[in-house]
Enzyme design. Structure first.
Site, PDB file in Angstrom:
ATOM      1  N   PHE A  94       0.832  -1.360  -0.044  1.00 35.11           N
ATOM      2  CA  PHE A  94       0.041   0.200   0.114  1.00 35.11           C
ATOM      3  C   PHE A  94       1.175   1.339  -0.098  1.00 35.11           C
ATOM      4  CE2 PHE A  94      -1.796   2.692   3.223  1.00 35.11           C
ATOM      5  CZ  PHE A  94      -2.375   3.790   2.712  1.00 35.11           C
ATOM      6  N   ASP A 105      10.586  -7.074  -3.424  1.00 36.97           N
ATOM      7  CA  ASP A 105       9.098  -7.565  -2.860  1.00 36.97           C
ATOM      8  C   ASP A 105       8.787  -8.640  -2.444  1.00 36.97           C
ATOM      9  OD1 ASP A 105       6.545  -7.519  -2.175  1.00 36.97           O
ATOM     10  OD2 ASP A 105       6.000  -5.492  -1.930  1.00 36.97           O
ATOM     11  N   ASN A 106       8.066  -9.803  -1.315  1.00 34.35           N
ATOM     12  CA  ASN A 106       8.329 -11.036  -2.002  1.00 34.35           C
ATOM     13  C   ASN A 106       6.711 -11.148  -2.681  1.00 34.35           C
ATOM     14  OD1 ASN A 106       6.830 -10.586   0.885  1.00 34.35           O
ATOM     15  ND2 ASN A 106       7.962 -12.166   1.787  1.00 34.35           N
ATOM     16  N   THR A 140       1.823  -9.292   1.268  1.00 34.67           N
ATOM     17  CA  THR A 140       0.620  -8.956   1.444  1.00 34.67           C
ATOM     18  C   THR A 140       0.334  -7.828   0.702  1.00 34.67           C
ATOM     19  OG1 THR A 140       2.054  -7.861   3.221  1.00 34.67           O
ATOM     20  CG2 THR A 140       0.789  -9.911   4.114  1.00 34.67           C
ATOM     21  N   TYR A 190       5.691  -7.902  16.005  1.00 31.66           N
ATOM     22  CA  TYR A 190       5.554  -7.007  15.250  1.00 31.66           C
ATOM     23  C   TYR A 190       6.403  -5.510  16.169  1.00 31.66           C
ATOM     24  CZ  TYR A 190       3.452  -2.660  11.945  1.00 31.66           C
ATOM     25  OH  TYR A 190       3.878  -1.858  11.253  1.00 31.66           O
ATOM     26  N   LYS A 214      10.316  -4.404  15.163  1.00 34.04           N
ATOM     27  CA  LYS A 214       9.915  -2.848  14.468  1.00 34.04           C
ATOM     28  C   LYS A 214      11.154  -1.983  15.872  1.00 34.04           C
ATOM     29  CE  LYS A 214       7.445  -2.438  10.957  1.00 34.04           C
ATOM     30  NZ  LYS A 214       7.915  -2.019   9.745  1.00 34.04           N
ATOM     31  N   THR A 242      -2.100   5.739   8.249  1.00 35.11           N
ATOM     32  CA  THR A 242      -2.139   5.818   7.342  1.00 35.11           C
ATOM     33  C   THR A 242      -3.244   4.496   6.540  1.00 35.11           C
ATOM     34  OG1 THR A 242      -0.032   6.437   7.734  1.00 35.11           O
ATOM     35  CG2 THR A 242      -0.880   6.904   5.562  1.00 35.11           C
TER      36      THR A 242
HETATM   37  P1  NAD Z   1       1.414  -3.580   3.583  1.00 33.80           P
HETATM   38  O1  NAD Z   1       1.472  -4.692   4.021  1.00 33.80           O
HETATM   39  O2  NAD Z   1       0.293  -2.902   2.290  1.00 33.80           O
HETATM   40  O3  NAD Z   1       2.998  -3.441   2.506  1.00 33.80           O
HETATM   41  C1  NAD Z   1       3.927  -4.148   3.070  1.00 33.80           C
HETATM   42  C2  NAD Z   1       5.051  -4.883   1.763  1.00 33.80           C
HETATM   43  O4  NAD Z   1       6.139  -5.006   2.161  1.00 33.80           O
HETATM   44  C3  NAD Z   1       4.131  -5.639   1.343  1.00 33.80           C
HETATM   45  O5  NAD Z   1       4.363  -4.862  -0.521  1.00 33.80           O
HETATM   46  C4  NAD Z   1       4.808  -7.237   1.059  1.00 33.80           C
HETATM   47  O6  NAD Z   1       4.517  -7.880   0.015  1.00 33.80           O
HETATM   48  C5  NAD Z   1       6.287  -6.514   1.206  1.00 33.80           C
HETATM   49  N1  NAD Z   1       7.368  -7.497   2.309  1.00 33.80           N
HETATM   50  C6  NAD Z   1       6.764  -7.910   3.656  1.00 33.80           C
HETATM   51  N2  NAD Z   1       7.202  -9.046   4.385  1.00 33.80           N
HETATM   52  C7  NAD Z   1       8.527  -9.622   2.744  1.00 33.80           C
HETATM   53  C8  NAD Z   1       9.749  -9.942   2.942  1.00 33.80           C
HETATM   54  N3  NAD Z   1       9.765 -10.650   3.707  1.00 33.80           N
HETATM   55  N4  NAD Z   1      10.229  -9.688   1.787  1.00 33.80           N
HETATM   56  C9  NAD Z   1      10.145  -8.257   0.821  1.00 33.80           C
HETATM   57  N5  NAD Z   1       8.668  -8.233   0.962  1.00 33.80           N
HETATM   58  C10 NAD Z   1       8.410  -8.053   1.986  1.00 33.80           C
HETATM   59  O7  NAD Z   1       1.775  -2.331   4.569  1.00 33.80           O
HETATM   60  P2  NAD Z   1       1.965  -0.716   4.332  1.00 33.80           P
HETATM   61  O8  NAD Z   1       0.915   0.199   5.369  1.00 33.80           O
HETATM   62  O9  NAD Z   1       1.931  -0.496   2.984  1.00 33.80           O
HETATM   63  O10 NAD Z   1       3.168  -0.884   5.098  1.00 33.80           O
HETATM   64  C11 NAD Z   1       4.438  -0.639   4.844  1.00 33.80           C
HETATM   65  C12 NAD Z   1       5.238  -0.383   6.112  1.00 33.80           C
HETATM   66  O11 NAD Z   1       5.194   1.316   6.705  1.00 33.80           O
HETATM   67  C13 NAD Z   1       5.820  -1.764   6.708  1.00 33.80           C
HETATM   68  O12 NAD Z   1       6.765  -2.173   7.318  1.00 33.80           O
HETATM   69  C14 NAD Z   1       4.782  -1.162   8.500  1.00 33.80           C
HETATM   70  O13 NAD Z   1       4.751  -1.649   9.038  1.00 33.80           O
HETATM   71  C15 NAD Z   1       5.281   0.505   8.590  1.00 33.80           C
HETATM   72  N6  NAD Z   1       3.964   0.908   9.019  1.00 33.80           N
HETATM   73  C16 NAD Z   1       2.274   1.068   8.507  1.00 33.80           C
HETATM   74  C17 NAD Z   1       1.514   2.576   8.599  1.00 33.80           C
HETATM   75  C18 NAD Z   1       0.337   2.490   8.107  1.00 33.80           C
HETATM   76  O14 NAD Z   1      -0.626   2.423   8.939  1.00 33.80           O
HETATM   77  N7  NAD Z   1      -0.557   1.893   6.108  1.00 33.80           N
HETATM   78  C19 NAD Z   1       1.585   2.142   9.823  1.00 33.80           C
HETATM   79  C20 NAD Z   1       3.151   2.061  10.805  1.00 33.80           C
HETATM   80  C21 NAD Z   1       3.909   1.435   9.745  1.00 33.80           C
END
Ligand code: NAD
Ligand code: UDP
Length: 340
Positions: free
Chosen positions: A33, A53-54, A57, A165, A169, A195
């Site tokens: 996302f 990316d893998n 998610t 998690y 982190k 977000t």
């Molecule tokens: P998301 O799940 O949409 O994106 C995460 C991406 O990482 C995905 O494309 C997934 O395929 C990839 N991924 C996961 N494990 C992996 C691995 N082992 N190797 C390679 N790729 C991998 O989530 P998001 O909301 O886009 O979050 C992105 C980042 O921001 C994350 O690190 C999350 O912890 C952090 N974050 C997001 C929020 C939020 O509100 N969206 C809040 C706090 C932190």
């Protein structure tokens, strides 16, 4: 897939925050996302972007529309395995982020955050890249202080269902600061608060996507607990702008720095706003409270305001209306596909 349109108000400030010169930027988790919006904005600014990316998610469809750009490349790789990629800037966004996603494979989540940080930092150490970490408000756990300032060390349960998690982190932050102190790696740690926006998955289980999809389908809106718990919701364009400014800031600006919208509301109020925006016939129902669910969350963003000259510009109702439009389009597409 809609093409990128910068939010109103960013045309001027984007000039200030443009990264200097054309760079090769590696975005771990670039098909997720947030990562996909980041890739889009970086390409828009003329950079070469490698999306690693893998697809656990994230989805290829989030970045399909970028494939025609010769400056965009996809690397199918798991950050738990070492990698060597030449880039001058790395964003480490690879990690499941929604509670149902990160609790599905807790050991995998912890290792993604710990080994992912080690492998990303090792890559940066070899290439001299600046490396930006997507940390989280979960660092603060169920906070005893509100709003949360970066100096607050948090209240995290290490053995609860969110520990995989939260502690992943937290360990990643430790690794970032130790690589910086020990090996001089140029780091930046941003703590993201909830977000939302287009390209969240329909089924990712987060509150904004759940409530909007439930409302659009006229299904019950599921509040976990009494709904008095609070969150502060940031629109995706604002968050990405904050990260771009952070990455362009001088090497003394390493964080940790809170990036989020300080407008705090209860989950119940969020449900009511979404019902109003969608004109839904849905009812609100209450399900049991989730273990270790933080009771309150609100960022103190004074540091980001001072050091990055950044603050969110998109109001909650505007951002939610854009997100409702997005999910409306996705659901209409699904209905059409079913009818064929
Ligand atoms: P998301 O799940 O949409 O994106 C995460 C991406 O990482 C995905 O494309 C997934 O395929 C990839 N991924 C996961 N494990 C992996 C691995 N082992 N190797 C390679 N790729 C991998 O989530 P998001 O909301 O886009 O979050 C992105 C980042 O921001 C994350 O690190 C999350 O912890 C952090 N974050 C997001 C929020 C939020 O509100 N969206 C809040 C706090 C932190
Ligand atoms: N929540 C809810 N109903 C849902 C999904 C989430 O009441 O269908 C609540 C959840 O218990 C939490 C808040 O909404 O209090 C935010 O949850 P989310 O999973 O979006 O993110 P979190 O901030 O907990 O990581």
């Amino acid at each position: 897939m809609r093409s990128f349109v910068p939010s109103e108000g960013y045309s001027e400030i984007s000039k200030v925050s443009a990264l200097q010169g054309v760079r090769t930027v590696l975005v771990n988790g670039g098909a997720g996302f947030l990562g996909s919006h980041l890739c889009e904005r970086l390409l828009h600014r003329g950079h070469r972007v490698i999306c690693l990316d893998n697809f656990s998610t994230g989805r290829r469809s989030n970045v399909d529309h970028l494939l025609s750009n010769a400056r965009f490349h996809i690397v199918d790789h798991d950050v738990r395995q070492p990698f060597d990629i030449e880039a001058s800037l790395i964003f480490n966004f690879a990690s499941p982020a929604s509670p149902p996603d990160y609790q599905r494979d807790p050991v995998g989540t912890l290792l993604t955050n710990v080994l992912g940080a080690v492998n990303t930092l090792d890559c940066a150490r070899k290439t001299g890249a600046t490396v930006v970490q997507s940390s989280t408000s979960e660092i603060y756990g169920d906070p005893n202080q509100s709003p949360q300032r970066e100096t607050y060390c948090g209240n995290v349960n290490p053995i609860g269902p969110r520990g995989c998690y939260d502690e992943g982190k937290r360990s990643a932050e430790t690794l970032f600061f130790d690589y910086h102190r020990t090996y001089g790696v140029d780091i930046k740690v941003g703590r993201i608060f909830n977000t939302y926006g287009p390209r969240m998955r329909l089924d990712d289980g987060r509150v904004v996507s759940n409530f909007i999809v439930q409302a659009l389908r006229n299904d019950d809106l599921t509040i976990y607990g009494d709904g008095e718990q609070t969150r502060s919701f940031c629109y995706v364009d604002d968050l990405v702008e904050g990260f771009l400014r952070f990455s362009a800031a001088g090497s003394a600006c390493i964080g940790p720095i809170n990036l989020g919208n300080p407008l705090e509301i209860t989950v119940r109020r969020l449900a009511e706003i979404i019902l109003e925006l969608t004109n839904s016939r849905s009812r609100i129902v209450h399900l049991p409270r989730v273990t270790d669910d933080p009771r309150q969350r609100r960022p103190d963003i004074s540091k980001a305001m001072t050091e990055l000259d950044w603050q969110p510009l998109v109001g909650l109702e505007t951002g939610l209306a854009r997100t409702v439009d997005y999910f409306d389009g996705v659901l209409a597409g699904e209905e059409k596909a079913e009818a064929i």
